[in-house]
Design a protein around this motif. Structure first.
Motif, mmCIF file in Angstrom:
data_model
loop_
_atom_site.group_PDB
_atom_site.id
_atom_site.type_symbol
_atom_site.label_atom_id
_atom_site.label_comp_id
_atom_site.label_asym_id
_atom_site.label_seq_id
_atom_site.Cartn_x
_atom_site.Cartn_y
_atom_site.Cartn_z
ATOM 1 N N LYS A 234 0.859 -1.182 0.000
ATOM 2 C CA LYS A 234 0.000 0.000 0.000
ATOM 3 C C LYS A 234 0.885 1.218 0.000
ATOM 4 O O LYS A 234 2.082 1.156 0.297
ATOM 5 N N TYR A 244 1.151 3.817 11.992
ATOM 6 C CA TYR A 244 0.913 2.372 11.938
ATOM 7 C C TYR A 244 1.961 1.613 12.743
ATOM 8 O O TYR A 244 1.664 0.620 13.402
ATOM 9 N N LYS A 251 -0.129 -3.496 19.382
ATOM 10 C CA LYS A 251 -0.886 -4.722 19.096
ATOM 11 C C LYS A 251 -0.015 -5.948 19.315
ATOM 12 O O LYS A 251 -0.436 -6.924 19.931
ATOM 13 N N LYS A 278 -9.792 4.394 16.079
ATOM 14 C CA LYS A 278 -10.483 4.160 17.349
ATOM 15 C C LYS A 278 -10.895 2.699 17.507
ATOM 16 O O LYS A 278 -10.865 2.166 18.616
ATOM 17 N N ASN A 279 -11.279 2.065 16.402
ATOM 18 C CA ASN A 279 -11.705 0.667 16.542
ATOM 19 C C ASN A 279 -10.533 -0.281 16.817
ATOM 20 O O ASN A 279 -10.729 -1.446 17.103
ATOM 21 N N PHE A 280 -9.320 0.259 16.750
ATOM 22 C CA PHE A 280 -8.160 -0.515 17.182
ATOM 23 C C PHE A 280 -7.843 -0.223 18.652
ATOM 24 O O PHE A 280 -6.803 -0.597 19.152
ATOM 25 N N GLY A 281 -8.752 0.493 19.289
ATOM 26 C CA GLY A 281 -8.560 0.800 20.694
ATOM 27 C C GLY A 281 -7.546 1.912 20.925
ATOM 28 O O GLY A 281 -7.079 2.114 22.041
ATOM 29 N N VAL A 418 2.375 -10.398 9.937
ATOM 30 C CA VAL A 418 2.428 -10.245 11.385
ATOM 31 C C VAL A 418 3.685 -10.896 11.959
ATOM 32 O O VAL A 418 4.322 -10.362 12.865
ATOM 33 N N GLY B 313 -16.391 9.520 27.544
ATOM 34 C CA GLY B 313 -16.538 9.827 26.122
ATOM 35 C C GLY B 313 -15.533 9.055 25.289
ATOM 36 O O GLY B 313 -15.863 8.468 24.255
ATOM 37 N N LEU B 314 -14.302 9.051 25.763
ATOM 38 C CA LEU B 314 -13.230 8.363 25.031
ATOM 39 C C LEU B 314 -13.537 6.876 24.918
ATOM 40 O O LEU B 314 -13.469 6.279 23.843
ATOM 41 N N GLN B 317 -16.509 6.148 22.736
ATOM 42 C CA GLN B 317 -16.205 6.333 21.322
ATOM 43 C C GLN B 317 -15.421 5.133 20.782
ATOM 44 O O GLN B 317 -15.682 4.658 19.671
ATOM 45 N N ILE B 318 -14.508 4.654 21.570
ATOM 46 C CA ILE B 318 -13.749 3.468 21.157
ATOM 47 C C ILE B 318 -14.669 2.254 21.047
ATOM 48 O O ILE B 318 -14.646 1.522 20.056
ATOM 49 N N ALA B 321 -16.780 2.577 17.977
ATOM 50 C CA ALA B 321 -16.026 2.328 16.747
ATOM 51 C C ALA B 321 -15.781 0.834 16.559
ATOM 52 O O ALA B 321 -15.887 0.305 15.447
ATOM 53 N N LYS B 322 -15.492 0.164 17.657
ATOM 54 C CA LYS B 322 -15.277 -1.282 17.565
ATOM 55 C C LYS B 322 -16.563 -1.976 17.126
ATOM 56 O O LYS B 322 -16.562 -2.869 16.281
ATOM 57 N N LEU B 325 -17.115 -0.782 13.319
ATOM 58 C CA LEU B 325 -16.121 -1.149 12.312
ATOM 59 C C LEU B 325 -15.462 -2.492 12.591
ATOM 60 O O LEU B 325 -14.657 -2.967 11.803
ATOM 61 N N GLY B 326 -15.813 -3.084 13.714
ATOM 62 C CA GLY B 326 -15.162 -4.341 14.078
ATOM 63 C C GLY B 326 -13.868 -4.049 14.793
ATOM 64 O O GLY B 326 -13.131 -3.136 14.420
ATOM 65 N N GLU B 327 -13.583 -4.808 15.824
ATOM 66 C CA GLU B 327 -12.353 -4.553 16.567
ATOM 67 C C GLU B 327 -11.139 -4.888 15.721
ATOM 68 O O GLU B 327 -11.040 -5.961 15.146
ATOM 69 N N GLY B 328 -10.243 -3.958 15.630
ATOM 70 C CA GLY B 328 -9.082 -4.141 14.771
ATOM 71 C C GLY B 328 -7.916 -4.772 15.505
ATOM 72 O O GLY B 328 -7.596 -4.378 16.620
ATOM 73 N N GLY B 329 -7.298 -5.737 14.876
ATOM 74 C CA GLY B 329 -6.076 -6.321 15.417
ATOM 75 C C GLY B 329 -4.914 -5.973 14.510
ATOM 76 O O GLY B 329 -5.062 -5.158 13.579
ATOM 77 N N LEU B 330 -3.777 -6.566 14.760
ATOM 78 C CA LEU B 330 -2.580 -6.261 13.981
ATOM 79 C C LEU B 330 -2.780 -6.580 12.506
ATOM 80 O O LEU B 330 -2.426 -5.786 11.628
ATOM 81 N N GLU B 332 -5.559 -6.645 10.783
ATOM 82 C CA GLU B 332 -6.432 -5.648 10.159
ATOM 83 C C GLU B 332 -5.701 -4.328 9.967
ATOM 84 O O GLU B 332 -5.910 -3.610 8.995
ATOM 85 N N LEU B 333 -4.876 -4.006 10.924
ATOM 86 C CA LEU B 333 -4.148 -2.746 10.839
ATOM 87 C C LEU B 333 -3.288 -2.723 9.581
ATOM 88 O O LEU B 333 -3.278 -1.761 8.815
ATOM 89 N N LEU B 336 -5.163 -2.202 6.296
ATOM 90 C CA LEU B 336 -5.974 -0.992 6.120
ATOM 91 C C LEU B 336 -5.690 -0.295 4.798
ATOM 92 O O LEU B 336 -4.562 -0.274 4.337
ATOM 93 N N PHE D 157 -14.315 11.021 14.622
ATOM 94 C CA PHE D 157 -15.550 10.460 15.168
ATOM 95 C C PHE D 157 -16.330 11.491 15.974
ATOM 96 O O PHE D 157 -17.281 11.160 16.655
ATOM 97 N N ILE D 160 -14.892 14.902 21.675
ATOM 98 C CA ILE D 160 -15.479 14.593 22.981
ATOM 99 C C ILE D 160 -15.034 15.620 24.015
ATOM 100 O O ILE D 160 -15.223 15.442 25.213
#
Ligand SMILES: Cc1ncc(C[n+]2csc(CCOP(=O)(O)OP(=O)(O)O)c2C)c(N)n1
Ligand SMILES: Cc1ncc(C[n+]2csc(CCOP(=O)(O)OP(=O)(O)O)c2C)c(N)n1
Ligand code: SF4
Ligand code: SF4
Ligand SMILES: [Mg+2]
Ligand SMILES: [Mg+2]
Lengths: 616, 342, 616, 342
Positions: A234, A244, A251, A278-281, A418, B313-314, B317-318, B321-322, B325-330, B332-333, B336, D157, D160
């Protein structure tokens, strides 16, 4: 006139226009398309410090350059082969850099008397004969998009604005690029305003067809796919890659990540990228200033998150005091500094490497902090990952230096799997391991790394206090004892010095023994590589070493240096690494210092090499 | 909000002693800090929070030595940054009960900006501001709360600085909880500490604290048991603003101005203004009385309103988003964005 | 027993007691008296970071040492000859430093079981035989002052507190000092509480008489007046001298002076001293933090005042960014940094020299700032004066480094006459000199110094704008032009480099050619001098150079170095000047690094010299 | 106060043109900054101050480019420090009329502390805060005044963060002059600028400013001429708080709460609250209305009280010391303290 198709190895294109002309976007779209087409490439955005300086003025010109090719591409190109000039000011500013015989693609409609005057042209260069040594294509882009979009339902202003897409269309045709990915991208971007999406697509098509049909262009080019390793790719900017890399580290380590940051050019994009995750926490905290950026991160580190802070020069200056706190409390922290032109506000949107000494010495007291540097946009990923790993392994703040050129520049990145990422294990002391007899000791060190344990608040029985006053080793109690301070100071120095064990053997590009060694660090990698490569091909006795670690320096460096008659250190500063090499190795070096807010060109390095070696 | 992010409040069998570490306390004999320390050590065990779930964060100053004297997790940081550091602590680990200890210099001179931003964001942190109207640790310069004319090491001819009223600054910064206590009034301080703990969002507690060495008697009128009743007004939500040795004085609004009256025929208790901790107009009125000699100094909880907190709020929001968008792991990262294959 | 009078050349006395025992005051009074008596001297206060740590504990001990003599005195003494120990903790902490056979004067009343235990004594050292290798005077001071002041009308607590004055009285007797000046001082200090003044005076007298009458002391000493140049003297600490130097500069230049500062140990006293000088027109602004301290000063400089800011290490870190602004706007500014133990909060009340690299490199971008250092308490006056003069002459921020040892330490200072101070002329451009044709140019430089003009707001016709963005030379307009940045960067570097012309020929103490050169900077002057002097007297081939200017370095240094086989650099840090010497001269040096929060002792330098030269 | 320390106000024959330098203005077309620049250039000549006696000091941000466009003495400094630098300028040279131009980021994010300390000290400086609720120059991150939920580059998003109301912060920081204006309302801005100039002490002027690129329409309700009458309340000292297209609405106090009423029988004009710029209770009431949808946004001079200024305090302290101790010169300086002769 028929169009011939020419095969070339590499091409450098520069898009230039008013800040409002969308040159960054046009360049980025061409880049993405080219990357997907399988070329290797590098880019260099170059925009003014004003958001939108007055239209038509020299100060308002924004540019984007990319070089792409069928071989590995190491820089964004020296002089452009093609200059897209959306107005007279853009032509004025950039013409002097265009290679002789190069192509100019100009929007003739913008060359009004008023604009010519604003840009300081005496007469219209598209019409007088002054550009005869170039291949000039003067196209009435504004008029043509207006014709193409007459029925689009778009407002006249919006139509005018699509002229950059028209230019993009021409270039797509010229370089045989598939416009489809850009169409998709437009549709997504304007999903809420399909008319706009369609309008832009029509403009691209119009440009493409214009190239194809009008045949005023006598050549179209083919740049073959580069021979690049198989894999998933990419396109990333250095700032994205940094983001990243940090998140990947978290992660891999199974940690949550906290970024405390305050926006500053050219580092803000790291914050932007991470706040999308955010969805990665990912926890991003836009602080009130740089000091809160780093101190909130220090707090997060104390509380157990993988913590980082991102900034540029003036921001790093503001973080100086707090870096000292992270240092003395021995908390892991990654500090990313995307360097820009200084001193002070300086040249905020331009690149430079002039924060090296600040990174090394910008704090009170004797305080060693490891400093590492990234060398290409995608290398930012690995450098950020490594910085995180080292910070945690050694319980120390780590400074990662990138720069505006890397941060904003982009290249295709072969995504690692990974497993390819270095192991990243963290062990926090646990409640079970301690008792009344075996008390937890917050400054009891690992024998090898000298790292202290990272006990997480919330863990029963490990309650302890840390702070910025000098500590007694092992117990962590406050102490003003003279000898204790001496001991602790040495421990802190030794810990960082010991990190040489993490540094792999130094790679030498070229012979291990030669007349000249070109030594660099950070974002100058590509340019130095090109220069050295060309010189080597001409038979010069020259090799290259590029440093990832500036503190500590690799242990084998001293021995390696002995095999070279001369050392040349090219830097985008007044000689900061040169100082470090001189003080460490008591050895003179030849400096090549450029402080112009611009990256090196391969040719500049090349020329310097010749001037040194030809003298001998 | 996931469970691991909530402060766990449950009965725990702790006593004051659990919070007293073995080391020696290094304040001057007679310093007001001792009293505050004693109250905090007394109240922490009563909050139903495990010892390891407390984090006490301070800056630099005499008062900021506090964490060393609390057997919890603690961080004695750098000057003025405790609030920012605490913000990071709380956001990294929302299950902690986070307490900031700071001084009038640490919190309102060098640290003023982080203070107001913390209050604005309303992160669930408790701030104890030890206001002694002086820089103690650096041996007696005037502070942003020193009174005009104060003769100190750096103002030998008297200070020409106009002081802050810390609680007013907090109010201007959108604080959701504002309270005031004084070192020697143990009971009020205990109440305030408990309410501070119970409040969700940033709790701002100003504590008048005597520095015996450099500013002795700064709060004499309200710390002296004899003069206190006439100079201090202890407010309680829903109750009339009454003070005086015989509880015979009260506050009323006269036109657009507050006024002290004697309770009696002309001003029966029903006419006395009732404290409403949620009404900003009332809070402001109390704040305006603070340095005004015509009025008693208000203590107690001056303001308490429920507002969204940044930390919740934080996290939400997390979580959202999870969810979305689904919880992202390594994996998925790395995948992207626009990825192509070669 | 009769008392003999012994003549000695120099004596070192250390006063030690609880933080509440008034040791700093006692030491200061003895110092003043001794100075007036005509001895040369130097002092070293040493107090804990807490205001008043728990009574009787080791952590609560506060000490004050002075050395005085009949010759020039260069340090505050290595090991004390006399230790005044007001309690067991004081004895515990300081006994190990006392010379064997030295005198201990102890307050026996404080050696209670509780205090002995607190200080960690197993049995009472005044009563067991453990102190037999010293000359011990155990005096019931508390009891004696209570007897002496029974009728004084003082409260018991106040009476107890006069025991330090009793001890002072004994010392006055022991060293033949006239107590009168202290009586006067007490009367003035307690002018509003004459009972207190009288009480303290009585205590001194009681102590003095005790010495005279009881005859338990077998010796009283006479330290002859030192052979010091005729003139007017006063006793100054380094911080006071710094304050006076800054104000003197303003007075000599005919300017108003502005100090923007935030209190921090050990620099606050400069602010205190200057805020007392209101009748000299001194404007002191106690800012909300260090950043406001320096930036308010930058504003004042822009507006035409002689501006300065004072701080210590962590504060200098916070000022980093703003120093860059002063640098790029080329405004005069004196930044005084009174160094203390780092990193971070470190050892806030202890001395160190570890901010040198920060002073040199602690800011973003390539930014050279002149850095000078003071070498003795009274030298702080001249260094501050010089820093001001250079800042204005070269239109640049100047960093002046002192340290806690200099700042808190004191010595008699021969007051210069007004004429002895270097000329200090300032010329501001005037309205008359400009017109429509001859426009004012804010970055037009002096040909020699490269200084730009200092135009004062309020001057008609000179309206102009400055700022932190890169400037075009001469016009001062904002510019992002690549070559302009290169030119301006060089100009800024050259300006500072050119200041070598201001540096007088380097003075060498000893032979110009020798086996060893001991090179120092800043507050280590006295100790190095003593060490070198002693070695020279023993016939060693060693010389001393002490740097006032660290940036730029004196031009003659390189040539001088060639005449020495070895260079020894003693520093109170991990080798910061060593780094600078190595990088500049590509020459190895021997380091002697002490980081214990304490100054060097002459003997430490001496020993190191022998260990180097004896090997040869 | 000696004369050289007073701002000289006397008729000077200056026009707008005198303040327009030759360089090109580099804001985006349509940026609200242009309008403010025009008004300042218009009002400066009317203040009776010589051109060379103006100093315009700014930090970093789009708005902070302002000094380059004013042909006066000017200083474009570093991010967040304009207020501190201006303090030095004014104290060094009290005869200057000092103006600070700052943004919501520059003045209230990184520069928040210097801002509140300037207001507290009440140095005679005029602060123009360009509030566009966004970081313009760094291309669109949310600022401390951005509304909750704002989607920006750094809050994809939604933000906040709970926002500051700059004027409320100023109020909490003891500001002696607080006013509010909006870029497009030329008349009100001119009045506010003139009153700011006339006020002795720090004048805090918040200007709502539209960023067409990154936050277009942030103040649409009060900048749109049609909706403005119903959404904006222009207050004048001593006059009732009346608004609405037909000036038919007003503010009253109901119990301890403000309320919007229709002026008429039930609420005749006499019952409408009268603005008193010196009464902190009134100022607070206006501030509380600011982000509250039930109320119009107040503009004009919200607070103005006379208070000692730091600059006058400094000068009179110096004058008094000279008076009492004699003016000290170099000779006296060197002779200070206990001097002995050898
Ligand atoms: C960056 C920095 N600046 C200055 C100092 C010096 N300093 C330490 S504490 C303090 C003020 C303390 O005052 P306050 O916060 O009121 O605490 P108190 O001692 O009165 O409890 C100052 C100025 C410092 N430690 N660090
Ligand atoms: C020390 C430092 N940190 C960050 C920046 C980057 N920066 C420049 S302007 C700005 C915010 C501008 O916002 P605001 O003050 O609201 O001005 P606007 O552009 O909106 O007028 C930031 C973060 C900087 N220049 N210096
Ligand atoms: S100096 Fe004051 S505040 Fe500090 S410990 Fe002593 S009494 Fe307390
Ligand atoms: S970005 Fe916004 S604030 Fe900045 S100049 Fe453009 S419109 Fe104005
Ligand atoms: Mg205090
Ligand atoms: Mg803004």
């Amino acid at each position: 006139m028929t169009t011939q198709v020419k095969h070339v190895d590499e091409v450098t294109i520069r898009f230039a226009g008013d800040s409002g002309d969308g040159m960054q976007l046009t360049g980025t779209r061409f880049t993405e398309t080219t990357a997907i087409a399988g070329n290797d490439l590098k880019t260099l955005p170059d925009y003014p410090a004003e958001i939108r300086a007055p239209a038509g003025t020299l100060g308002g010109v924004s540019a984007f350059q990319l070089m792409f090719g069928s071989k590995t591409v190491f820089t964004s190109g020296d002089a452009p082969d093609v200059l897209v000039a959306m107005n007279p000011a853009a032509l004025k500013v950039h013409l002097k850099e265009l290679v002789k015989g190069g192509v100019i693609l100009a929007n003739a409609d913008a060359f009004s008397d008023k604009n010519l005057k604003l840009a300081g042209w005496e007469s219209n260069p598209l019409e007088d004969d002054s550009l005869s040594s170039y291949t000039l294509y003067s196209v009435q882009m504004t008029k043509l998009v207006n014709l193409a979009l007459a029925e689009s339902g778009l407002a006249p202003k919006s139509i005018d604005r699509t002229k950059n897409m028209f230019a993009l269309g021409i270039l797509f045709w010229m370089y045989n690029r598939d416009p489809e990915p850009t169409f998709r991208w437009l549709k997504e971007k304007f999903s809420k305003a399909p008319v706009l999406a369609e309008g832009n697509i029509t403009a691209i098509k119009a440009g493409y067809n214009y190239g194809d049909i009008t045949r005023i262009f006598n050549t179209s080019y083919r740049v073959e796919r580069a021979e690049i390793p198989k894999g998933k790719y990419k396109s990333v900017t250095g700032n994205e890659a940094t983001a990243y890399g940090l998140v990947a580290a978290a992660k891999k380590a199974g940690k949550e990540i906290f970024l405390g940051s305050y926006p500053i050019t050219p580092a803000s994009e790291i914050l932007h990228t991470m706040s999308k995750l955010k969805n990665f926490g990912v926890k991003t905290f836009q602080a009130e200033d740089e000091i809160a950026g780093i101190t909130s991160a220090i707090g997060a580190s104390f509380a157990g998150d993988l913590a980082c802070t991102t900034t540029s020069g003036p921001g790093l200056a503001l973080k100086s005091e707090a870096i000292g706190l992270a240092l003395i409390t021995e908390l892991p922290l990654v500090i990313v500094n995307v360097q820009r032109g200084g001193p002070s506000t300086g040249l905020p949107t331009k690149t430079e490497q002039s924060d090296l000494l600040q990174a090394l010495y910008g704090r009170n007291g004797d305080g060693e902090v490891p400093v590492i540097a990234a060398s290409t946009p995608s290398d930012c990923f690995y450098a950020a990952y490594e910085a995180s790993r080292m910070a945690v392994k050694y319980m120390t703040p780590v400074i990662l230096l990138t720069d505006g050129y890397l941060g904003n520049g982009s290249e295709p990145w072969k995504i690692p799997s990974v497993d390819e990422l270095d192991d990243f294990e963290i062990s926090h002391p646990k409640a079970e391991d301690f008792s009344e007899d075996v008390k937890f000791q917050p400054y009891k060190r690992d024998e090898v790394t000298l790292a202290r344990p990272w006990a997480i608040p919330g863990t029963k029985g490990l309650e302890h206090r840390i702070g910025g006053l000098e500590k007694v080793d092992v117990s962590g109690d406050v102490s003003y004892e003279p000898m204790n301070h001496q001991v602790m100071t040495h421990l802190r120095v030794d810990k960082v010095a010991g990190m040489t064990r993490e540094i792999p053997q130094t790679e030498i590009f070229g012979e291990a023994k030669a007349k000249l060694l070109v030594l660099g660090w950070g974002g100058t990698f590509g340019a130095i590589h090109v220069g050295v490569d060309r010189a080597q091909q001409k038979g010069y006795s020259v090799s290259q070493i590029h440093l990832r670690w500036v503190n500590p320096l690799p242990a084998d460096l001293g021995d390696i240096f002995k095999n070279f008659d001369e050392i040349l250190i090219p830097e985008l500063n007044m000689g900061q690494l040169s100082k470090i090499i001189r003080m460490n190795f008591l050895r003179d070096v030849i400096q090549l210092n450029k402080v112009q807010g611009l990256p090196f060109k391969g040719s500049e390095i090349e020329t310097k090499i010749y001037s040194i070696l030809d003298k001998k | 909000m996931s469970d691991k992010n909530a402060i766990k409040v449950e009965p725990v069998a702790l006593t004051r002693k659990d919070f007293v570490p073995g080391n020696e306390v290094r304040w001057c004999p007679g310093c007001g800090d001792y009293s505050v320390l004693a109250q905090v050590q007394k109240m922490f065990p009563e909050m139903g929070i495990k010892r390891e779930d407390f984090a006490v964060i301070s800056g630099i100053g005499c008062s900021s030595r506090f964490p060393y004297y609390m057997d919890t997790y603690g961080f004695h940081t750098i000057h003025g940054r405790a609030t920012a550091i605490a913000s990071g602590v709380k956001l990294a680990n929302p299950a902690l009960s986070v307490w900031v200890v700071t001084g009038d210099g640490d919190g309102f001179s060098i640290g003023g900006n982080h203070m107001i931003h913390l209050l604005r964001r309303n992160i669930d942190i408790n701030v104890l501001l030890f206001n002694n109207r002086i820089y103690g640790l650096t041996k007696g310069q005037y502070s942003p709360t020193s009174l005009p004319g104060a003769k100190t090491k750096s103002s030998p001819f008297g200070s020409i600085d106009n002081p802050f009223i810390p609680a007013s600054v907090a109010f201007g910064a959108e604080a959701s909880f504002i309270a005031r206590a004084i070192d020697v009034d143990v009971k009020n301080m205990q109440d305030v500490l408990m309410e501070s703990h119970q409040h969700k969002g940033t709790s701002f507690v100003e504590i008048y604290q005597n520095c015996v060495i450099f500013n002795d008697g700064a709060f004499a009128d309200v710390s002296n048991k004899k003069t206190r009743p006439d100079h201090a007004l202890f407010v309680k939500h829903g109750e009339p603003m009454v003070f005086g040795a015989d509880q015979n004085k009260g506050i009323i609004i006269d036109g657009s101005h507050p006024k002290v009256v004697d309770i009696g025929k002309e001003y029966p208790i029903e006419r006395i203004l009732v404290h409403d901790k949620t009404n900003p107009l009332i809070t402001n009125l109390l704040l305006q009385m603070t340095l005004d000699n015509h009025f008693p100094t208000p203590f107690g909880v001056l303001r308490q309103v429920d507002k969204p907190t940044y930390d919740e709020g934080l996290i939400s929001q997390i979580d959202a988003a999870k969810e979305k968008l689904g919880e992202g792991g390594l994996e998925e990262l790395l995948a992207l964005g626009d990825v192509w294959e070669v």
